[in-house]
Scaffold this active site. Structure first.
Site, PDB file in Angstrom:
ATOM      1  N   GLU A 287      76.568  38.415  69.872  1.00 18.30           N
ATOM      2  CA  GLU A 287      77.973  38.041  69.663  1.00 18.30           C
ATOM      3  C   GLU A 287      78.089  36.791  68.796  1.00 18.30           C
ATOM      4  O   GLU A 287      78.545  35.746  69.264  1.00 18.30           O
ATOM      5  CB  GLU A 287      78.626  37.722  71.014  1.00 18.30           C
ATOM      6  CG  GLU A 287      78.743  38.893  71.939  1.00 18.30           C
ATOM      7  CD  GLU A 287      79.043  38.456  73.378  1.00 18.30           C
ATOM      8  OE1 GLU A 287      79.300  39.338  74.205  1.00 18.30           O
ATOM      9  OE2 GLU A 287      78.998  37.246  73.669  1.00 18.30           O
ATOM     10  N   ARG A 290      80.161  31.399  65.169  1.00 22.00           N
ATOM     11  CA  ARG A 290      79.982  30.332  64.186  1.00 22.00           C
ATOM     12  C   ARG A 290      79.118  30.778  62.993  1.00 22.00           C
ATOM     13  O   ARG A 290      79.444  30.495  61.848  1.00 22.00           O
ATOM     14  CB  ARG A 290      79.290  29.153  64.878  1.00 22.00           C
ATOM     15  CG  ARG A 290      79.234  27.873  64.056  1.00 22.00           C
ATOM     16  CD  ARG A 290      78.303  26.844  64.709  1.00 22.00           C
ATOM     17  NE  ARG A 290      78.464  26.725  66.123  1.00 22.00           N
ATOM     18  CZ  ARG A 290      79.232  25.830  66.743  1.00 22.00           C
ATOM     19  NH1 ARG A 290      79.891  24.955  66.026  1.00 22.00           N
ATOM     20  NH2 ARG A 290      79.304  25.799  68.047  1.00 22.00           N
ATOM     21  N   TYR A 357      83.190  16.589  70.218  1.00 25.07           N
ATOM     22  CA  TYR A 357      81.730  16.776  70.305  1.00 25.07           C
ATOM     23  C   TYR A 357      80.931  15.772  69.479  1.00 25.07           C
ATOM     24  O   TYR A 357      79.712  15.892  69.388  1.00 25.07           O
ATOM     25  CB  TYR A 357      81.325  18.176  69.805  1.00 25.07           C
ATOM     26  CG  TYR A 357      82.189  19.309  70.278  1.00 25.07           C
ATOM     27  CD1 TYR A 357      82.271  19.634  71.626  1.00 25.07           C
ATOM     28  CD2 TYR A 357      82.914  20.081  69.378  1.00 25.07           C
ATOM     29  CE1 TYR A 357      83.058  20.699  72.058  1.00 25.07           C
ATOM     30  CE2 TYR A 357      83.706  21.141  69.800  1.00 25.07           C
ATOM     31  CZ  TYR A 357      83.773  21.442  71.140  1.00 25.07           C
ATOM     32  OH  TYR A 357      84.542  22.483  71.562  1.00 25.07           O
ATOM     33  N   CYS A 384      98.384   9.597  65.614  1.00 27.07           N
ATOM     34  CA  CYS A 384      98.604   8.263  66.155  1.00 27.07           C
ATOM     35  C   CYS A 384      97.574   7.992  67.236  1.00 27.07           C
ATOM     36  O   CYS A 384      97.909   7.906  68.417  1.00 27.07           O
ATOM     37  CB  CYS A 384     100.017   8.199  66.708  1.00 27.07           C
ATOM     38  SG  CYS A 384     100.610   6.539  66.723  1.00 27.07           S
TER      39      CYS A 384
HETATM   40  N1  LLP Z   1      79.707  34.791  73.289  1.00 28.97           N
HETATM   41  C1  LLP Z   1      80.144  34.006  74.288  1.00 28.97           C
HETATM   42  C2  LLP Z   1      80.205  34.545  75.645  1.00 28.97           C
HETATM   43  C3  LLP Z   1      80.568  32.696  74.017  1.00 28.97           C
HETATM   44  O1  LLP Z   1      81.006  31.920  75.006  1.00 28.97           O
HETATM   45  C4  LLP Z   1      80.516  32.198  72.687  1.00 28.97           C
HETATM   46  C5  LLP Z   1      80.962  30.850  72.369  1.00 28.97           C
HETATM   47  C6  LLP Z   1      80.038  33.066  71.676  1.00 28.97           C
HETATM   48  C7  LLP Z   1      79.637  34.352  72.017  1.00 28.97           C
HETATM   49  C8  LLP Z   1      79.960  32.655  70.239  1.00 28.97           C
HETATM   50  O2  LLP Z   1      79.065  31.610  70.067  1.00 28.97           O
HETATM   51  P1  LLP Z   1      78.700  31.105  68.570  1.00 28.97           P
HETATM   52  O3  LLP Z   1      77.892  32.207  67.905  1.00 28.97           O
HETATM   53  O4  LLP Z   1      79.949  30.839  67.862  1.00 28.97           O
HETATM   54  O5  LLP Z   1      77.881  29.879  68.800  1.00 28.97           O
HETATM   55  N2  LLP Z   1      84.161  24.919  70.414  1.00 28.97           N
HETATM   56  C9  LLP Z   1      82.718  24.711  70.328  1.00 28.97           C
HETATM   57  C10 LLP Z   1      81.948  25.994  70.490  1.00 28.97           C
HETATM   58  C11 LLP Z   1      82.271  26.709  71.789  1.00 28.97           C
HETATM   59  C12 LLP Z   1      81.519  27.998  71.925  1.00 28.97           C
HETATM   60  C13 LLP Z   1      82.090  28.807  73.033  1.00 28.97           C
HETATM   61  N3  LLP Z   1      81.464  30.063  73.232  1.00 28.97           N
HETATM   62  C14 LLP Z   1      82.407  24.051  68.989  1.00 28.97           C
HETATM   63  O6  LLP Z   1      83.324  23.766  68.237  1.00 28.97           O
HETATM   64  O7  LLP Z   1      81.261  23.781  68.691  1.00 28.97           O
END
Ligand code: LLP
Length: 462
Positions: A287, A290, A357, A384
């Site tokens: 899945e 990013r 982060y 602000c």
């Molecule tokens: N699958 C599940 C169950 C997840 O919780 C997530 C991300 C993904 C797939 C996708 O993960 P990726 O391939 O995007 O790493 N807001 C944070 C990232 C939170 C990720 C949440 N879950 C940031 O800006 O770094």
């Protein structure tokens, strides 16, 4: 263009007459046409990454994690590429529906899916649901969901960018832990749901991961667990979903491994660990969020105020960088003790990742790509709040000034999707570029859009 920026910019980025172009479209022109702040999404970059994932996993599925960037046009693009889609709320599900996304290719996540969301999944015919809790198993039975089910396991491996820790992940709001038998119980209960069919297990061990050994360990733990499940009640999964999490380069000193290499490594781990325990090897799905959209987009801001404070930049290290290491290597920095705030026309409402982060980014000026960047600056937003910083320490041309178009690369993921209206700032548009053309796929939010929700004290509309 500084050659090192090619790591973080979309694939189609080139410099023509000192100006940045993406997919043959001049970014300065885009800013004139659509205003700033502006998110520019390069379709070719997204497609290249998606195809490379799909080819590496073939014939198994790649579920694009919509949480990274969810809008109708992105769902349409993902659909056209033949990928599947991971949604984690009724809102993301509704976006997929509005995009005409085939529901059989949708997988539904969430640690607190409501009855209403499960009913929507049932009525729309969502292909897969990832079961997250005992309460949810009861709700699934009540609602009569007919989707395929995967049970979410927290394998006790939590991965971060450059290291991973064990057991940390067990303390999580998501899924079922291995340690106390909760996972086995859940698997048994889910397998007994009459209307739906249990097909496998799921694990997601973190985001922005470069440490592939964390995946190896998680796969190993799941294989051991599934051996136990086979012995306990003859359950064997046909599907194993290892979530998302593969990292991308945000700064030029990070290197993004090709997704296909990382996929190969996880595939090999699954093959190895399941075979070693005498289990049939399940089909692996992933899945990515990013790593599909992150480096496919940039955000373009207009510089407003530039404020210089002499002598206060004390967090300067002696080794060529600042003490928090959020600098671009190889450029002179230590002697500069002036703090220079470059304020732009957006901020934490369109990208909250630094305050949340401590995220790192690079920056460049789309209108002056050939100017050398030697002045250390802090790029701030217009909110602000002192913590409204986009980049803590980044070099820009010494004479950075009002009107310059400051671009932050690698902002396709978790920026727009986490945007807010803090200080009543409206959300930026997203413009997709392809073959010399630009299409607005999300329009700019207006103050009217925001005020439309307000009611007067007597409850009446404005
Ligand atoms: N699958 C599940 C169950 C997840 O919780 C997530 C991300 C993904 C797939 C996708 O993960 P990726 O391939 O995007 O790493 N807001 C944070 C990232 C939170 C990720 C949440 N879950 C940031 O800006 O770094």
């Amino acid at each position: 263009m500084q050659s090192n920026l090619s790591q973080v910019l979309p694939d189609t980025a080139v410099v023509v007459d000192g100006r940045l172009q993406l997919a043959g479209v001049d970014v300065v022109d885009l800013a004139d046409r659509f205003g700033t702040p502006l998110i520019v999404l390069d379709r070719a970059s997204l497609e290249t990454r998606a195809k490379s994932y799909a080819a590496a996993l073939e014939p198994a599925r790649v579920f694009y994690a919509g949480k990274a960037l969810c809008c109708v046009a992105v769902c349409e693009m993902i659909e056209a590429l033949g990928l599947s889609l991971d949604v984690c709320t009724g809102g993301e599900l509704e976006t997929a529906r509005a995009a005409g996304f085939p529901m059989e290719r949708v997988l539904f996540h969430g640690n607190n899916k409501s009855v209403g969301e499960l009913e929507a999944a049932r009525d729309l015919g969502v292909g897969r649901i990832v079961v997250d809790s005992h309460d949810e198993i009861s709700r699934l039975a009540r609602v009569g969901v007919t989707s395929k089910l995967l049970v979410r396991i927290t394998p006790g491996v939590e991965a971060h960018t450059h290291h991973y820790i064990q057991t940390g992940q067990e303390d999580s709001k998501f899924g079922f832990t291995l340690a106390d038998g909760a996972a086995l119980d859940a698997l048994r209960r889910a397998s007994e749901l009459r209307s739906a069919g249990l097909v496998g297990v799921h694990a997601h061990i973190g985001s922005q991961i470069f440490e592939m050994a964390a995946f190896d360990l998680a796969v190993k733990r799941l294989a051991v667990f599934l051996r136990e499940a086979k012995d306990a009640f003859a359950f064997e999964p046909t599907e194993l979903n290892m979530g998302g999490g593969l990292g991308i380069a945000y700064t030029d000193d990070e290197i993004t491994p090709p997704p296909a290499d990382s996929v190969q490594r996880i595939l090999a781990a699954v093959e190895r660990e399941f075979s070693a325990l005498g289990l049939a090897v399940p089909e692996l799905s992933l899945e990515p969020g990013r790593s599909l959209v992150g480096s496919s987009a940039i955000t373009v801001y207009k510089v407003g105020t530039v404020k210089r404070i002499p002598g206060v930049r004390t967090d300067v290290a002696v080794d060529g960088g600042t003490s928090d290491d959020s600098y671009q290597k190889g450029l002179p920095s230590p002697e500069q003790t002036d703090r220079v705030y470059v304020s732009v026309d957006g901020g934490m409402s369109d990208n909250p990742r630094y305050p949340l982060y401590g995220a790192k980014y690079q920056a460049l000026l789309a209108n002056r790509m050939n100017d050398e960047s030697t002045l250390w600056t802090t790029v701030a937003g217009k909110h602000c709040e002192s913590g409204d910083i986009l980049i803590k320490d980044v070099p820009l041309p010494v004479d950075v000034r009002e009107g310059d178009l400051l671009c932050i690369p690698a902002t396709g993921a978790y920026t727009y999707s986490m945007a807010s209206n803090y200080n009543r700032i409206t959300k930026p548009p997203i413009v997709m570029v392809e073959d010399g053309k630009a299409v607005e796929i999300v329009r700019r939010e207006t103050l009217d859009d925001v005020l439309k929700l307000d009611r007067r004290l007597d409850g009446s509309a404005l």
